[in-house]
Each structure stands twice: as structure tokens, then as C-alpha cells.
Motif scaffolding. Structure first.
Motif, PDB file in Angstrom:
ATOM      1  N   ASP A 412     -10.467  27.776 -42.592  1.00 21.71           N
ATOM      2  CA  ASP A 412     -11.123  27.020 -43.662  1.00 21.71           C
ATOM      3  C   ASP A 412     -11.746  27.888 -44.746  1.00 21.71           C
ATOM      4  O   ASP A 412     -11.711  27.544 -45.926  1.00 21.71           O
ATOM      5  N   GLU A 413     -12.348  29.023 -44.361  1.00 20.99           N
ATOM      6  CA  GLU A 413     -12.997  29.876 -45.353  1.00 20.99           C
ATOM      7  C   GLU A 413     -12.090  31.045 -45.731  1.00 20.99           C
ATOM      8  O   GLU A 413     -11.678  31.812 -44.859  1.00 20.99           O
ATOM      9  N   PRO A 414     -11.774  31.202 -47.021  1.00 17.44           N
ATOM     10  CA  PRO A 414     -10.933  32.340 -47.434  1.00 17.44           C
ATOM     11  C   PRO A 414     -11.669  33.665 -47.275  1.00 17.44           C
ATOM     12  O   PRO A 414     -12.898  33.723 -47.368  1.00 17.44           O
ATOM     13  N   VAL A 415     -10.912  34.719 -47.022  1.00 13.02           N
ATOM     14  CA  VAL A 415     -11.460  36.062 -46.843  1.00 13.02           C
ATOM     15  C   VAL A 415     -10.781  36.990 -47.843  1.00 13.02           C
ATOM     16  O   VAL A 415      -9.558  36.951 -48.001  1.00 13.02           O
ATOM     17  N   ASP A 416     -11.579  37.808 -48.504  1.00 17.13           N
ATOM     18  CA  ASP A 416     -11.020  38.745 -49.492  1.00 17.13           C
ATOM     19  C   ASP A 416     -11.193  40.173 -48.977  1.00 17.13           C
ATOM     20  O   ASP A 416     -12.158  40.855 -49.307  1.00 17.13           O
ATOM     21  N   ASN A 417     -10.257  40.613 -48.147  1.00 16.28           N
ATOM     22  CA  ASN A 417     -10.294  41.975 -47.621  1.00 16.28           C
ATOM     23  C   ASN A 417      -9.785  42.963 -48.660  1.00 16.28           C
ATOM     24  O   ASN A 417      -9.204  42.575 -49.684  1.00 16.28           O
ATOM     25  N   GLU A 418      -9.998  44.250 -48.384  1.00 22.14           N
ATOM     26  CA  GLU A 418      -9.514  45.272 -49.308  1.00 22.14           C
ATOM     27  C   GLU A 418      -7.982  45.248 -49.353  1.00 22.14           C
ATOM     28  O   GLU A 418      -7.319  45.241 -48.323  1.00 22.14           O
ATOM     29  N   SER A 419      -7.455  45.205 -50.547  1.00 24.08           N
ATOM     30  CA  SER A 419      -6.007  45.169 -50.733  1.00 24.08           C
ATOM     31  C   SER A 419      -5.683  45.912 -52.017  1.00 24.08           C
ATOM     32  O   SER A 419      -6.487  46.698 -52.526  1.00 24.08           O
ATOM     33  N   ALA A 420      -4.482  45.664 -52.559  1.00 22.43           N
ATOM     34  CA  ALA A 420      -4.011  46.454 -53.696  1.00 22.43           C
ATOM     35  C   ALA A 420      -4.968  46.386 -54.892  1.00 22.43           C
ATOM     36  O   ALA A 420      -5.193  47.390 -55.574  1.00 22.43           O
ATOM     37  N   TYR A 421      -5.533  45.206 -55.152  1.00 27.44           N
ATOM     38  CA  TYR A 421      -6.420  45.062 -56.313  1.00 27.44           C
ATOM     39  C   TYR A 421      -7.620  45.999 -56.194  1.00 27.44           C
ATOM     40  O   TYR A 421      -7.959  46.725 -57.138  1.00 27.44           O
ATOM     41  N   GLU A 422      -8.271  45.974 -55.015  1.00 27.42           N
ATOM     42  CA  GLU A 422      -9.440  46.825 -54.825  1.00 27.42           C
ATOM     43  C   GLU A 422      -9.061  48.304 -54.850  1.00 27.42           C
ATOM     44  O   GLU A 422      -9.769  49.136 -55.422  1.00 27.42           O
ATOM     45  N   ILE A 423      -7.904  48.629 -54.231  1.00 27.93           N
ATOM     46  CA  ILE A 423      -7.458  50.025 -54.198  1.00 27.93           C
ATOM     47  C   ILE A 423      -7.140  50.523 -55.599  1.00 27.93           C
ATOM     48  O   ILE A 423      -7.577  51.611 -56.009  1.00 27.93           O
ATOM     49  N   LEU A 424      -6.379  49.732 -56.356  1.00 25.71           N
ATOM     50  CA  LEU A 424      -5.990  50.150 -57.704  1.00 25.71           C
ATOM     51  C   LEU A 424      -7.169  50.134 -58.658  1.00 25.71           C
ATOM     52  O   LEU A 424      -7.268  50.986 -59.547  1.00 25.71           O
ATOM     53  N   THR A 425      -8.085  49.167 -58.476  1.00 26.65           N
ATOM     54  CA  THR A 425      -9.291  49.141 -59.304  1.00 26.65           C
ATOM     55  C   THR A 425     -10.142  50.366 -59.028  1.00 26.65           C
ATOM     56  O   THR A 425     -10.640  51.024 -59.951  1.00 26.65           O
ATOM     57  N   GLY A 426     -10.299  50.697 -57.741  1.00 22.07           N
ATOM     58  CA  GLY A 426     -11.056  51.903 -57.385  1.00 22.07           C
ATOM     59  C   GLY A 426     -10.387  53.156 -57.891  1.00 22.07           C
ATOM     60  O   GLY A 426     -11.053  54.082 -58.372  1.00 22.07           O
ATOM     61  N   LYS A 427      -9.047  53.169 -57.806  1.00 25.97           N
ATOM     62  CA  LYS A 427      -8.284  54.321 -58.296  1.00 25.97           C
ATOM     63  C   LYS A 427      -8.483  54.474 -59.798  1.00 25.97           C
ATOM     64  O   LYS A 427      -8.694  55.575 -60.306  1.00 25.97           O
ATOM     65  N   ALA A 428      -8.405  53.351 -60.520  1.00 27.79           N
ATOM     66  CA  ALA A 428      -8.593  53.392 -61.972  1.00 27.79           C
ATOM     67  C   ALA A 428     -10.009  53.831 -62.329  1.00 27.79           C
ATOM     68  O   ALA A 428     -10.210  54.599 -63.281  1.00 27.79           O
ATOM     69  N   GLU A 429     -10.986  53.357 -61.563  1.00 26.17           N
ATOM     70  CA  GLU A 429     -12.375  53.743 -61.832  1.00 26.17           C
ATOM     71  C   GLU A 429     -12.585  55.235 -61.567  1.00 26.17           C
ATOM     72  O   GLU A 429     -13.284  55.917 -62.331  1.00 26.17           O
ATOM     73  N   ARG A 430     -11.970  55.732 -60.486  1.00 25.27           N
ATOM     74  CA  ARG A 430     -12.092  57.174 -60.199  1.00 25.27           C
ATOM     75  C   ARG A 430     -11.420  58.002 -61.283  1.00 25.27           C
ATOM     76  O   ARG A 430     -11.959  59.017 -61.733  1.00 25.27           O
ATOM     77  N   GLU A 431     -10.238  57.559 -61.707  1.00 22.31           N
ATOM     78  CA  GLU A 431      -9.538  58.290 -62.765  1.00 22.31           C
ATOM     79  C   GLU A 431     -10.335  58.255 -64.060  1.00 22.31           C
ATOM     80  O   GLU A 431     -10.415  59.256 -64.777  1.00 22.31           O
ATOM     81  N   ALA A 432     -10.930  57.090 -64.360  1.00 25.57           N
ATOM     82  CA  ALA A 432     -11.749  56.980 -65.567  1.00 25.57           C
ATOM     83  C   ALA A 432     -12.980  57.876 -65.470  1.00 25.57           C
ATOM     84  O   ALA A 432     -13.370  58.527 -66.451  1.00 25.57           O
ATOM     85  N   LYS A 433     -13.580  57.929 -64.278  1.00 26.08           N
ATOM     86  CA  LYS A 433     -14.752  58.782 -64.075  1.00 26.08           C
ATOM     87  C   LYS A 433     -14.373  60.255 -64.204  1.00 26.08           C
ATOM     88  O   LYS A 433     -15.090  61.051 -64.830  1.00 26.08           O
ATOM     89  N   GLU A 434     -13.229  60.619 -63.582  1.00 19.05           N
ATOM     90  CA  GLU A 434     -12.768  62.005 -63.692  1.00 19.05           C
ATOM     91  C   GLU A 434     -12.482  62.375 -65.138  1.00 19.05           C
ATOM     92  O   GLU A 434     -12.798  63.479 -65.596  1.00 19.05           O
ATOM     93  N   LYS A 435     -11.893  61.447 -65.872  1.00 21.21           N
ATOM     94  CA  LYS A 435     -11.598  61.686 -67.277  1.00 21.21           C
ATOM     95  C   LYS A 435     -12.891  61.832 -68.072  1.00 21.21           C
ATOM     96  O   LYS A 435     -13.015  62.714 -68.942  1.00 21.21           O
ATOM     97  N   ALA A 436     -13.862  60.961 -67.760  1.00 25.37           N
ATOM     98  CA  ALA A 436     -15.147  61.024 -68.453  1.00 25.37           C
ATOM     99  C   ALA A 436     -15.877  62.320 -68.118  1.00 25.37           C
ATOM    100  O   ALA A 436     -16.469  62.963 -68.997  1.00 25.37           O
ATOM    101  N   ASP A 437     -15.816  62.708 -66.828  1.00 25.91           N
ATOM    102  CA  ASP A 437     -16.450  63.964 -66.415  1.00 25.91           C
ATOM    103  C   ASP A 437     -15.799  65.163 -67.098  1.00 25.91           C
ATOM    104  O   ASP A 437     -16.486  66.101 -67.528  1.00 25.91           O
ATOM    105  N   ALA A 438     -14.455  65.135 -67.199  1.00 26.03           N
ATOM    106  CA  ALA A 438     -13.744  66.225 -67.866  1.00 26.03           C
ATOM    107  C   ALA A 438     -14.113  66.298 -69.336  1.00 26.03           C
ATOM    108  O   ALA A 438     -14.326  67.389 -69.901  1.00 26.03           O
ATOM    109  N   ALA A 439     -14.202  65.112 -69.966  1.00 24.92           N
ATOM    110  CA  ALA A 439     -14.580  65.081 -71.378  1.00 24.92           C
ATOM    111  C   ALA A 439     -15.999  65.575 -71.574  1.00 24.92           C
ATOM    112  O   ALA A 439     -16.299  66.313 -72.527  1.00 24.92           O
TER     113      ALA A 439
END
Length: 508
Positions: A412-439
Motif C-alpha cells: 500500500d505505501e510506496p517506497v523510494d529506495n536509492e536508484s539511478a535518479y539518486e545515483i546520477l543526481t549525486g554524481k552530478a552534484e559531486r561533479e559540479a562540486k569538483e568543478k566548483a572546487d577546481a574553479a
């Protein structure tokens, strides 16, 4: 009705009964609207339940829900029973163990699957993609699988399509070309699917198909009623779900060979939708599954208006057939009747083609497989009435049945476990942070170099200023010497000048 370990469906000159060992050889219930297909379906489902076989059936109109309440012995039912030689007192009216399901979670337990489980091929059909667009979608699935990224819901798939589009150059050599136009078309199709209710179908917890293969405390098979009155308003979503279901059973169940009775029986209403608009490759796979799934102990029964709604290779696998009346008002309908008649083993007692048009409501032409797997001679018979209530139950009774079920709360209750969206969002955030840190690091380095240059200039300026001040503060002798030198210089210049005008010899 179960009688002598057989499934009695109707009676004419002889009894029309399905042998349990032949029930997984599949079957079909055909006939025009209003000729009694739903009643036949209920009779067969109840009989399988009595036999201890779980049943899954699609309830398109909502009128199968009455299985959970006992029927009423009316004069009309008693008259029908007596006409086929059954004493009404030997025909108990009773309820059956029922479990309700619904994609939208309104008329039953929610039914969900993950995008990864659905697969690219069925999803391409659901989204109405072209071959090129389907190829790009397949790449998205392949990249996700290779990286171990689970595609649970539609936001996962959107994120995955965006990812392969952004990294198209890197993925080109290994996976092939990824067109931005095709990726854009997929994203638009996913938005349309969300609007059609796809967000409720894709997610977790995903359905466990073995929850559809249970019996009650008395050993009767549970009748799983898939409430799809709302889902049927989106025929493509309905048919794709049914195809996915068939594919999941085929993939998950082990080979068991021929059994004394099926492990599960499926009734697929509006069967023509399963094959309409399906690519040839997909149709071939469906036909293959229908051929092989009987070895998994599953019987599949298609319900449609006429046999010609199904492809010939599928029709050839359907050994148990019930044909209700068809009407012949047009040349196309007359041809369909001839086709339907040709699928039966002829009975010398009557003309099959003529009989199809003369059948009344509740009557049918029936042919089932015998103990050696041979189709019986077609018989004209009267179909038994169901033992449970005909018609639908009210919402209050449906709700109480759902809440009383042992599975209540599991889905009855949906569950939102870690999947591609969370992984890719985290990956994008890390890449953005690394880019910001490099800049930031580059900016800090640039600022440091600028500061060093400014300090060097300031030091040089200070040294010059110090030299200038030192020159101004020389001793008096230095000033005299400097003055004398300047004077001599001026005199030399003056003498030389005069010499140039007079005589140079005179200066020396």
C-alpha cells in the motif's frame, strides 16, 4: 463446477468438461458482446479454485467482483440447472476466496513493477517509439545495467536518458550513436506516460508474482481479480501490463513439465489488445512465450470477440475452446464466422458455421482436449451458472475485503529506495562540486600570482626610491667634486668650441 475431478463447464448431448492435466494447454473464450463470455469465465475460474488452482483474471467491467459473495438460487438458475440434468440442491451457492488488485490502488492492492523489470522492448511499445528512438532507449537500459544502476520509476529513466545524452560522445564507440532528437522524443513520451498514470505503476515495492499463486485455508485457489476498469481507459498501458505479466511469469517460474493440474491459470480479457500495434519481433516473442509457458505449469485463456483477433500461431496453441454466438451482418463478419467454425473439429450432428449464429445467450460451442491431448468433437451445450454472485459488489464491501486480506499493508505505501535518479543526481552534484572546487582553486592561484606580481613591483619601486634618496644625501665633498667635474666639463666644452672656431693647436 468440479465433478469427478473434472471442470464441468456446460452440458449438451454430453458433458463439456476440462481435464485438469490438459488445462495448461491454454484456451479461448470467444463471442459477441452480451452472449455470456463473462459467465463462462466465472464458471471456469470458480472450478479452478475448487480444484486448488490459483486464478488471475482481468476485470475490465468490474462485474467479476461478486466472486467474494455467494450467489442466489433464483428460479431462472434452477430452471437452467434442471434443463441440463443437475438437481439445484446439488449446486450450492457460495463465495470464493478473492484478492483484489489495482494499478491505481483504488479497487485493490497496488500493483507496481520497476522500469528495469519492464525492459526496453515493452516500454518502447508503451511509449510508442520509433525504431531509432527504441534503439536509444535500449542504450539507456544497457548503460544502466552495465553500471548496476536500478531503474525503479520514471524519474530514474528520465535521469538516465539525460545522462546518456550529456555523455553521448564518450559512449559513442561502445554503445553507438545517441541522437539528441530521439532522446528528446523519449523524454516527451515519458511525460505523456506520467499523465496517463504511469507514475503509479512504476515504483517499489514491486509485485511478487508468487503472491498470486496462493490457496486459502481450505485448499481452494485464491481468485486474484485485477480491477482494471480505469486502466482499460488507456488500452496501451493495459495491454503492455498484461504482456509484462506474461513475460515475468515465463522468466521467473521454473520448468515443471506436465502436471496433474496447473500451478496458475490466467484469463486475459480483451486479448486482441495484446497483439495490436506490436512489432513483428515482439509478436514473435509473445507467440514463443505462449508455446513454452505451459511447461512452467501456467494455463493461459484469452477472452475476445472472435478467434481471428489472435495471430494464427497463438490460436494454434489454444486446445480448450468455448465459442459463444457471433452475428453475421456484414461480409467481414461472415468471414469471421467461417474462420471460427474452421477451428473446431466438426460434429456430424450439426453445421458448426450455422450453429455459431443460432446460439442463444448462455449457450456455446465447446471443444476441450481429451486425455491424449486431442480436441474433442465440437458440442453445442448450455453453460452452467456461477455459484458466486453475478454482478459487482459495492465499494464498502470491496474495501472490507481488501483490509481483511493478509497482504494488506504489504504494497500500500510506496517506497523510494536509492536508484539511478539518486545515483546520477549525486554524481552530478559531486561533479559540479569538483568543478566548483577546481574553479575556486584556479581563482585562488590566479589571485596569489597577481599578489606576488604586485609585491614584486612594490619591492622594485621601494628599491628605486631608496636609491634616489641615497643620491640626494651624498657628502659635501661629493657635491664639490661633482660641481668641479661639471665646471671642467663645461670649460672643456667651451675651449673645444673655441678651438673649433679659432685654432685647435692653441688649446693644447
Amino acid at each position: 463446477m468440479r465433478i469427478d475431478n473434472r471442470i464441468l463447464v456446460g452440458k449438451g448431448e454430453t458433458e463439456a468438461a476440462i481435464l485438469p492435466a490438459m488445462a495448461n494447454r491454454h484456451g479461448m473464450i470467444a463471442g459477441a458482446t452480451g452472449t455470456g463470455k463473462t459467465i463462462t469465465l466465472k464458471v471456469m475460474a470458480e472450478s479452478f479454485s475448487d480444484l486448488g488452482v490459483p486464478v488471475f483474471l482481468a476485470d475490465v467491467k468490474g462485474d467479476l467482483s461478486g466472486c467474494c459473495k455467494p450467489g442466489e438460487m433464483t428460479d431462472k438458475i434452477a430452471e437452467r440447472l434442471e434443463s441440463i440434468g443437475i438437481d439445484p440442491t446439488d449446486f450450492p451457492m457460495r463465495r470464493y476466496p478473492v484478492r483484489f488488485w489495482d494499478v491505481y490502488g483504488e479497487g485493490g492492492h497496488p500493483v507496481r513493477t520497476t522500469v528495469s523489470e519492464m525492459g526496453a522492448e515493452l516500454l518502447s511499445r508503451l511509449l510508442g517509439l520509433s525504431d531509432v528512438q527504441a534503439g536509444v532507449l535500449s542504450i539507456a537500459f544497457r548503460v544502466a545495467d552495465d553500471n548496476g544502476w536500478l531503474l525503479t520509476d520514471l524519474k530514474d529513466l528520465r535521469a538516465m536518458v539525460a545522462y546518456i545524452t550529456e555523455h553521448a560522445t564518450e559512449l559513442l564507440h561502445e554503445y553507438g550513436n545517441i541522437s539528441k532528437q530521439s532522446a528528446g522524443a523519449i523524454q516527451r513520451a515519458l511525460l505523456q506516460l506520467e499523465d496517463a498514470g504511469g507514475t503509479q505503476f512504476f515504483g517499489e515495492p514491486a509485485i511478487d508474482l508468487f503472491d498470486w499463486m496462493q490457496t486459502d485455508g481450505n485448499g481452494r485457489g485464491i481468485i486474484n481479480i485485477f480491477h482494471c476498469a480505469k486502466l482499460y481507459q488507456s488500452p496501451l498501458l493495459y495491454s503492455t501490463f498484461m504482456l509484462w505479466l506474461l513475460a515475468e511469469l515465463f522468466e521467473q517460474l521454473p520448468e515443471v513439465g506436465d502436471l496433474d493440474k496447473p500451478k496458475l491459470v490466467f484469463f486475459f480479457d480483451e486479448a486482441h489488445l495484446l497483439f495490436s500495434d506490436a512489432r513483428r519481433a515482439l509478436r514473435d516473442k509473445i507467440e514463443q512465450m505462449v508455446k513454452l509457458i505451459r511447461s512452467k505449469g501456467v494455463g493461459v485463456y484469452f477472452i475476445s470477440q472472435q478467434p481471428s483477433d489472435l495471430p494464427d500461431p497463438v490460436l494454434a496453441q489454444l486446445g480448450n475452446r468455448v465459442q459463444h454466438a457471433l452475428r453475421a451482418y456484414t461480409p467481414a463478419e461472415q468471414k469471421a464466422i467461417r474462420t471460427a467454425a474452421a477451428t473446431f473439429r466438426p460434429n456430424p450432428a450439426f453445421d458448426t458455421e450455422e450453429a455459431i449464429t443460432a446460439l442463444g445467450t448462455g449457450e456455446a460451442l465447446v471443444s476441450f482436449l481429451d486425455e491424449k491431448g486431442r480436441p474433442s468433437v465440437v458440442e453445442r451445450c448450455t453453460i452452467l451458472p456461477p455459484q458466486s454472485m453475478m454482478g459487482m459488489i459495492d465499494d464498502e464491501r470491496r474495501k472490507s475485503e481488501i483490509m481483511a486480506d493478509t497482504l494488506y499493508g504489504k504494497y500500500d505505501e510506496p517506497v523510494d529506495n536509492e536508484s539511478a535518479y539518486e545515483i546520477l543526481t549525486g554524481k552530478a552534484e559531486r561533479e559540479a562540486k569538483e568543478k566548483a572546487d577546481a574553479a575556486e582553486q584556479a581563482a585562488a592561484e590566479q589571485e596569489r600570482e597577481k599578489q606576488e606580481k604586485e609585491e614584486a613591483k612594490a619591492k622594485e619601486k621601494a628599491e628605486k626610491e631608496q636609491a634616489r634618496k641615497k643620491k640626494k644625501t651624498s657628502p659635501a665633498l661629493g657635491k664639490v667634486a661633482s660641481s668641479a667635474a661639471n665646471s671642467i666639463g663645461r670649460e672643456v666644452g667651451k675651449s673645444l668650441y673655441r678651438g673649433l672656431l679659432g685654432t685647435l693647436k692653441k688649446w693644447f
